[in-house]
Design a protein around this motif. Structure first.
Motif: not given
Length: 855
Positions: A436-445
């Motif tokens: 799931h990309m946001v602005y073509n970058r991954p998201v970490y949690i």
């Protein structure tokens, strides 16, 4: 030979012209056709093609001669056969003619200026007729007597045999038609003339059909990039006027990189292509909840502009704003291809015109494997990356699955540094076939958190309590300074309490004889106690911890610092107005159980507190947009990276944000910080990065686990982790810093140096910290001159604000060093300040104990 030279000259010029036109092409546009042209230019193209075809006479003349030579024996002056010469010269005429038509089509198609089109037609016609021009000059004697005589002779071309006699046999009309046909006249019914006329009009039709095809293709966008990638420079409009769905307006923080990403051509505006913004999650068209921004051509100012129909440029949203409501505009141009404005001078609107703004516009379509950085294949103008890379152009390496912050490493005697991220920071949204990309970058949690996120923030900034020189870089811990430091005296020190500040007490020492200690240190408290946090409820902004409130004692009469002594007083921005004021940011409840999401917002990575049960689809739906979703939340975003185009937060410098609430002020000064507030580096050195990839396969002990329930908040008297204990070493050297050095070694292995001094400048505070496991250690400080550190300079070693070693003045006159052996964790009797001895109220060689509960 002269004739051959003339023809060769014409052919050479036309070939150069055609080659030059072909070289203007690119991989995606081999013919170099412009992206579009104005209507008047298009009319000039068709008229120029008609004029050129009408003026071209080499092709029909050459065809006529070849037709006659094919059916007759041709004699020069009735005697010498010249049939082969006629055919060869006619072929040269055809070559010149078709080179002319090809150059005519290419030059007209590639041109977007009316006068230039007409000039090109005339120039090509001149080049085609070089042989006629040289013949006319030779006939006038310009090239000598021999050429004069040769060109002024009369030559007759005759036919031999039955064909020649056929010209004088038959009716008068038939004889006349044959004579006209042989002379090159085409208004006859002879079959060869029909063929010549057909080819002549076919050439004209091909030229006009080609121009029609080019015009239609230009309108359909075949000669320009239909998908562009836009990167704005970080220009910021702090009070942008936004029109809401109900028609009302409000002021918002507009960070232009929020609009970075994919724009696709959708229709036209003023005859030019119109590019519309697409989603930041999958690059598709926005749904009904979000209106995308646009790049359009504004005829009113003759420029490409960036605009959004709901972002207004007038002061109140009602008056006429900028032309076409532009937010960014290019230099003046008539070019239909927006890519020609890439990296050139644009102007941005930030409430006023900001010149020389940087804007990158590149094509987001590939044509070959190199466009995919050789890390994927180009199929239908889209890069399909291999397993090790991702991105629109396969420019990023696949992100690591787990991250560890700089706070996750620990020194273990005998084994060295170990990394163990107690609460895992993992990829979010990687359960499906694609990330799931946001602005073509991954998201970490990071899930399962409670209290303060100690492994993602500062603990305390150690400000010098008695200052004679500018302070050094902040150490990894936040502090609150309630005013400038005062000149040191020999009197005891008092600590002044402030409303809402934990651990602030006042010594019973008389104020008339005491020096005011105005530097107040806040101990990190994951959740503020009810009794103290409630004191902040309903309190107006000024009474909140205000570092420049006047103390109850009289102010010093001497100036605190002169203008050229920068940073001798503690910075107001150092005070933590986020976690230490939970009611101000509505944190009291959420800090009991929460998660932290690390996501990209166009130019920076944000670390944001979120609800523990939020899903990635809740936080980043298909229509997510950093501006319209207001991703920068002053009440939830607490760390931010440096500006970057990297594909993950690994290796980036991060900052903790302070002073984001403008209503915190002193009585005389209103502070105007930047849009992100005051940025305090999480690391002392630029370029060290804060997050790193964690390879859990290499160290099974470091394998992360997620708690099923939030962990209990540690007691303030305990460290953030029970696996190691922080030890802080602060050394303020005198004018001879090169003489002083220090080490901390393990008692079990004296050769294992766990921490040691670094080179330092005179008057600069050296502040170091290390996290040590439970055990016995020895701190040694040495002076090669055997005279120690001259007061008021000092050194101290502490663990959670409890002293281990402290001093100043002369060291041992015999050994030139001082040594302290200590055990971790500290026992209560190890601290002189907990024992109630008289020693606890002295400055002890420059070290001033920190009042309040230990960290």
């Amino acid at each position: 030979m002269f004739a051959v030279f003339s023809v060769a000259l014409s052919i050479s010029c036309l070939c150069l012209t055609l080659a030059s036109s072909i070289q203007k092409g690119t991989r995606n546009n081999p013919l170099g056709i412009p992206a579009g042209v104005d209507p008047e230019v298009r009319a000039a193209q068709f008229l120029g093609a008609l004029v050129g075809v009408l003026m071209e006479e080499e092709i029909p003349q050459g065809l006529q001669l070849i037709a006659n030579a094919a059916g007759h024996t041709l004699l020069l002056n009735g005697r010498k056969p010249v049939q082969k010469r006629v055919i060869i010269s006619s072929i040269f005429r055809l070559v010149v003619g078709y080179l002319f038509l090809s150059s005519l089509f290419m030059n007209i198609s590639q041109n977007s200026d009316v006068l230039q089109i007409l000039y090109d037609v005339l120039a090509l016609e001149f080049v085609e007729n070089i042989d006629d021009t040289t013949y006319a000059l030779a006939k006038r004697g310009f090239f000598g007597r021999h050429m004069l005589v040769a060109t002024n002779q009369t030559y007759n071309l005759n036919m031999e045999g039955d064909q020649r006699r056929s010209l004088v046999v038959g009716s008068t009309a038939s004889i006349l038609e044959r004579q006209l046909s042989f002379s090159g006249a085409m208004a006859t019914g002879h079959r060869s003339n029909h063929i010549v006329r057909f080819i002549y009009f076919l050439n004209a039709a091909i030229i006009l059909a080609g121009l029609t095809f080019v015009a239609v293709s230009q309108d359909n966008g075949h000669y320009r990039c239909n998908t562009i990638n836009v990167l704005f420079d970080e220009e910021i409009w702090e009070n942008a006027v936004v029109r809401l769905d109900d028609g009302s307006t409000e002021a918002r923080l507009l960070i232009y990189p929020y609009f970075n990403g994919i724009y696709r051509e959708e229709g036209q505006h003023d005859g030019y292509p119109r590019y519309v913004e697409h989603t930041k999650t999958n690059g598709e068209h926005f749904g009904p909840t979000v209106t995308g921004a646009e790049f359009i051509y504004c005829n009113e100012i003759g420029s490409w502009v960036f605009m959004h129909p709901n972002i207004l440029t007038s002061a109140n949203g009602e008056e006429d704003g900028n032309e076409c409501q532009w937010l960014w505009k290019s230099y003046q141009t008539t070019d239909y291809d927006i890519l020609f404005t890439n990296n050139l001078s644009w102007e941005a609107w930030i409430g006023e015109v900001q010149p020389q703004a940087a804007l990158s516009i590149t094509c987001n379509e590939c044509s070959e494997r190199s466009d995919c950085n050789y890390k994927g294949d180009c199929v239908d103008s889209v890069c399909y990356c291999d397993e090790t890379h991702f991105g629109d152009s396969c420019e990023f390496e696949v992100p690591c699955e787990f991250l560890a912050s700089e706070k996750a490493h620990k020194l273990v005697p005998g084994t060295g540094i170990e990394w163990n991220q107690e609460n895992p920071i993992s990829l979010w949204g990687n359960e499906g076939p694609e990330l799931h990309m946001v602005y073509n970058r991954p998201v970490y949690i990071q899930k399962g958190l409670s209290g303060e996120p100690f492994d993602m923030r500062l603990y305390k900034i150690l400000e010098r309590e008695i200052s004679t020189a500018p302070s050094g870089q902040p150490s990894p811990s936040p502090s609150v300074s309630n005013g400038p430091t005062v000149k040191p005296t020999e009197y005891p020190t008092a600590v002044i309490g402030l409303p809402g500040v934990l651990g602030a007490t006042q010594s019973p020492t008389s104020a008339s004889t005491a020096t005011v200690k105005t530097n107040v240190t806040l101990a990190p408290s994951p959740v503020m106690p009810e009794s103290e946090s409630d004191s902040l409820e309903g309190m107006p902004p000024p009474p909140l911890p205000a570092p420049f409130d006047t103390p109850s004692t009289s102010a010093p009469t001497e100036p605190l610092h002169s203008q050229n002594e920068y940073d001798t007083a503690p910075d107001f921005a150092d005070w933590d107005d986020f976690f230490e004021s939970p009611s101000l940011h509505d944190l009291k409840d959420i800090l009991e159980d929460y998660a932290v999401a690390i996501s990209y917002a166009g130019s920076r990575f944000y670390g944001t507190i979120i609800q523990p049960n939020e899903t990635i689809e809740d936080l980043f739906p298909a229509d997510y947009h950093s501006f319209w979703s207001q991703s920068f939340d002053v009440n939830r975003t607490f760390i931010i990276s440096d500006t970057t185009l990297d594909g993950s937060p690994v290796g980036l410098d991060f900052f903790e944000m302070r002073r984001r609430v403008n209503n915190l002020r002193s009585g005389q000064v209103q502070f105007g910080y930047g849009p992100y507030g005051a940025l305090i580096p999480l690391m002392n050195y630029e370029g060290t990065g804060f997050f790193h990839c964690l390879d859990v396969t290499a160290h099974p002990s470091a394998s992360p686990s997620i708690s099923s329930a939030p962990t209990a908040t540690a007691s303030p008297t305990q460290p953030p982790t029970d696996e190691c204990f922080f030890v802080n070493v602060n050394v303020l050297p005198d004018n001879y810093p090169g003489e002083v050095s220090w080490t901390i070694v393990s008692q079990l292995d004296e050769e294992l140096v766990l921490m040691e001094s670094e080179e330092i400048s005179p008057g600069s505070l050296q502040s170091r910290r290390v996290c040590l496991p439970e055990g016995d250690y020895r701190f040694t400080i040495m002076d090669t001159a055997n005279d120690g550190i001259f007061a008021p300079e000092y050194y101290n070693v502490t663990s959670y604000d409890r002293p281990i070693a402290l001093g100043g003045g002369d060291f041992s006159q015999y050994t030139g060093n001082e040594t302290v052996v200590f055990s971790l964790p500290l026992e209560p009797e190890q601290s002189a300040w907990d024992s109630g001895s008289d020693e606890s109220s002295s400055t002890f060689g420059g070290f001033i104990p920190i009042e309040g509960p230990p960290v």
